[in-house]
Design a protein around this motif. Sequence first.
Motif, PDB file in Angstrom:
ATOM      1  N   THR A  80     -10.541   2.600   7.192  1.00 29.03           N
ATOM      2  CA  THR A  80     -10.793   2.652   8.627  1.00 29.03           C
ATOM      3  C   THR A  80      -9.871   3.702   9.266  1.00 29.03           C
ATOM      4  O   THR A  80      -8.818   4.036   8.711  1.00 29.03           O
ATOM      5  CB  THR A  80     -10.564   1.281   9.273  1.00 29.03           C
ATOM      6  N   PRO A  81     -10.239   4.222  10.421  1.00 29.82           N
ATOM      7  CA  PRO A  81      -9.479   5.333  11.003  1.00 29.82           C
ATOM      8  C   PRO A  81      -8.006   5.035  11.266  1.00 29.82           C
ATOM      9  O   PRO A  81      -7.157   5.915  11.087  1.00 29.82           O
ATOM     10  CB  PRO A  81     -10.222   5.618  12.309  1.00 29.82           C
ATOM     11  N   ASP A  82      -7.690   3.813  11.671  1.00 25.75           N
ATOM     12  CA  ASP A  82      -6.325   3.530  12.085  1.00 25.75           C
ATOM     13  C   ASP A  82      -5.415   3.052  10.956  1.00 25.75           C
ATOM     14  O   ASP A  82      -4.195   3.053  11.098  1.00 25.75           O
ATOM     15  CB  ASP A  82      -6.313   2.503  13.223  1.00 25.75           C
ATOM     16  N   TYR A  83      -5.992   2.647   9.802  1.00 30.35           N
ATOM     17  CA  TYR A  83      -5.149   2.017   8.787  1.00 30.35           C
ATOM     18  C   TYR A  83      -4.281   3.030   8.041  1.00 30.35           C
ATOM     19  O   TYR A  83      -3.182   2.703   7.597  1.00 30.35           O
ATOM     20  CB  TYR A  83      -5.997   1.197   7.810  1.00 30.35           C
ATOM     21  N   LEU A  84      -4.741   4.258   7.897  1.00 27.65           N
ATOM     22  CA  LEU A  84      -3.891   5.276   7.281  1.00 27.65           C
ATOM     23  C   LEU A  84      -2.620   5.466   8.102  1.00 27.65           C
ATOM     24  O   LEU A  84      -1.520   5.632   7.551  1.00 27.65           O
ATOM     25  CB  LEU A  84      -4.654   6.600   7.150  1.00 27.65           C
ATOM     26  N   LYS A  85      -2.733   5.435   9.402  1.00 27.63           N
ATOM     27  CA  LYS A  85      -1.547   5.554  10.273  1.00 27.63           C
ATOM     28  C   LYS A  85      -0.566   4.420   9.994  1.00 27.63           C
ATOM     29  O   LYS A  85       0.644   4.638   9.909  1.00 27.63           O
ATOM     30  CB  LYS A  85      -1.979   5.522  11.741  1.00 27.63           C
ATOM     31  N   ALA A  86      -1.096   3.213   9.812  1.00 33.31           N
ATOM     32  CA  ALA A  86      -0.228   2.069   9.527  1.00 33.31           C
ATOM     33  C   ALA A  86       0.493   2.255   8.195  1.00 33.31           C
ATOM     34  O   ALA A  86       1.688   1.937   8.072  1.00 33.31           O
ATOM     35  CB  ALA A  86      -1.057   0.784   9.506  1.00 33.31           C
ATOM     36  N   ILE A  87      -0.200   2.772   7.187  1.00 31.99           N
ATOM     37  CA  ILE A  87       0.420   3.008   5.879  1.00 31.99           C
ATOM     38  C   ILE A  87       1.505   4.072   5.987  1.00 31.99           C
ATOM     39  O   ILE A  87       2.611   3.922   5.456  1.00 31.99           O
ATOM     40  CB  ILE A  87      -0.645   3.413   4.843  1.00 31.99           C
ATOM     41  N   LEU A  88       1.214   5.162   6.681  1.00 30.46           N
ATOM     42  CA  LEU A  88       2.189   6.243   6.834  1.00 30.46           C
ATOM     43  C   LEU A  88       3.429   5.768   7.583  1.00 30.46           C
ATOM     44  O   LEU A  88       4.566   6.111   7.214  1.00 30.46           O
ATOM     45  CB  LEU A  88       1.545   7.421   7.552  1.00 30.46           C
TER      46      LEU A  88
ATOM     47  N   GLN B 260       0.848  -1.200   0.000  1.00 34.20           N
ATOM     48  CA  GLN B 260       0.000   0.000   0.000  1.00 34.20           C
ATOM     49  C   GLN B 260       0.885   1.253   0.000  1.00 34.20           C
ATOM     50  O   GLN B 260       0.648   2.211  -0.756  1.00 34.20           O
ATOM     51  CB  GLN B 260      -0.894   0.023   1.242  1.00 34.20           C
ATOM     52  N   ALA B 261       1.892   1.256   0.866  1.00 35.27           N
ATOM     53  CA  ALA B 261       2.768   2.421   0.981  1.00 35.27           C
ATOM     54  C   ALA B 261       3.543   2.650  -0.315  1.00 35.27           C
ATOM     55  O   ALA B 261       3.693   3.791  -0.774  1.00 35.27           O
ATOM     56  CB  ALA B 261       3.723   2.236   2.159  1.00 35.27           C
ATOM     57  N   ARG B 262       4.037   1.574  -0.932  1.00 36.91           N
ATOM     58  CA  ARG B 262       4.803   1.711  -2.175  1.00 36.91           C
ATOM     59  C   ARG B 262       3.908   2.231  -3.301  1.00 36.91           C
ATOM     60  O   ARG B 262       4.324   3.088  -4.096  1.00 36.91           O
ATOM     61  CB  ARG B 262       5.428   0.374  -2.556  1.00 36.91           C
ATOM     62  N   ALA B 263       2.675   1.720  -3.369  1.00 42.04           N
ATOM     63  CA  ALA B 263       1.745   2.178  -4.407  1.00 42.04           C
ATOM     64  C   ALA B 263       1.412   3.653  -4.211  1.00 42.04           C
ATOM     65  O   ALA B 263       1.358   4.424  -5.183  1.00 42.04           O
ATOM     66  CB  ALA B 263       0.475   1.335  -4.383  1.00 42.04           C
ATOM     67  N   ALA B 264       1.201   4.067  -2.954  1.00 45.04           N
ATOM     68  CA  ALA B 264       0.874   5.467  -2.681  1.00 45.04           C
ATOM     69  C   ALA B 264       2.052   6.383  -3.029  1.00 45.04           C
ATOM     70  O   ALA B 264       1.857   7.486  -3.548  1.00 45.04           O
ATOM     71  CB  ALA B 264       0.480   5.638  -1.215  1.00 45.04           C
ATOM     72  N   ALA B 265       3.264   5.925  -2.758  1.00 45.42           N
ATOM     73  CA  ALA B 265       4.434   6.732  -3.091  1.00 45.42           C
ATOM     74  C   ALA B 265       4.558   6.919  -4.600  1.00 45.42           C
ATOM     75  O   ALA B 265       5.007   7.972  -5.075  1.00 45.42           O
ATOM     76  CB  ALA B 265       5.695   6.067  -2.533  1.00 45.42           C
TER      77      ALA B 265
END
Length: 408
Positions: A177-185, A162-167
């Motif tokens: 969900t509220p907490d999953y963005l934190k995990a990606i960041l 997820q993080a690599r795709a977003a980059a």
Amino acid sequence: MTDFHDGLETRSASARAAALSVQLPAAVARAQLSPAYHDLLHDVHPEGVVDLEVLSHLPVTRKSELIRLQAETPPLGGFNVTPLRDLSRIFASPGPIYEAQADGADPWRFARALHATGLRRGMLLHNCFAYHFTPAGMMLESGARALGCPVFPAGPGNTEAQARAAAHLRPVCYAGTPDYLKAILEAGDALGLDLSSFRIGHVTGGAYLPALRSFYAERGLTVLQSYGTADLGLIAYESEAREGLIVDEGVLVEIVRPGTGDPVPEGEAGEVLVTTLDSPDPLIRFATGDLSAILPGPSPCGRTNMRIKGWMGRADQATKVRGLFVRPEQVAEVLRAHPGLGRARLVVGSAEGRDTMALHVETPVRDAALVESLAASLQGITRLRGEVRLEEPGALPNDGKVIEDRRG
């Protein structure tokens, strides 16, 4: 933010009431075309259901009833007006409950909530809701597409990918969900990736805790939440004012005493009932099983519809006492037998290995005869003996709890 999704959000109270007097009878009449509501609302004249006061006398539709009828009459329990051949998709949620997706650009109405978050045409949405079985992924995607936004259908899990795709893709907005963005960041930080393209986020489906809000704010992100269900779509959403959740323009929300259809005063916690106003397959007074409360006045952001406090817990507080189930509707029945009382709470405990019950009732009256009468009603309705304690008005917590089980 100074702009709005459309003019509906800033209507006057009189304009909204006038529109409701047309929409509500139409929704009830259309619901009656379905086999389930034809039976449930057989004696209702839809042209007379023009406001909340009249609506409050109609029966409540509960999820348990939906599950039962879907099991008896698959696939949708007779609640659908739209024929199966004309539906886009059918989803399955835990219960099991099966939900139909009608045709159309934004059937769950999430464009309004995403717009309030800051999503605008052309911005890429990184959507981390699931696309299989449950409708969450499609709910957010259809809202984004209605705004003219492309969507990366990431789904949940596989956080490093997820993080690599977003980059690489540089999305502006996260949905999940509220907490999953934190995990990606945090995964991006560990991998040395640049995820600064994320500027906004729209979260739902879990508790959005103050610590998470602070985490996102410290990183310069605006992350707002909404409240919805697979059955109903969007119910309410947050704006940048961050003062409660604003009810969506396509639904009507009531807050009622748990286990009943009786409205509670503004500010008092109760169960959320929702009537859909613009659905091809309307739900009338559908009980979400969630607790909330109405907030006074309009939002400071300029949107004028009713505001609710947000999720405050579950309304289904049934518990077993000495082998028998005790339910909130039984407590409500006790109160109906004694008009003029305030809030009540049945506290279930244990003493010397035996279950105990104490009914706490708000009343200015101090009368042994009332105590005796309430105890008799409690026993007659629940078939269980219990103590009665009279409390001063306002003494019980305003948290929507009708039954409190202290047995751990």
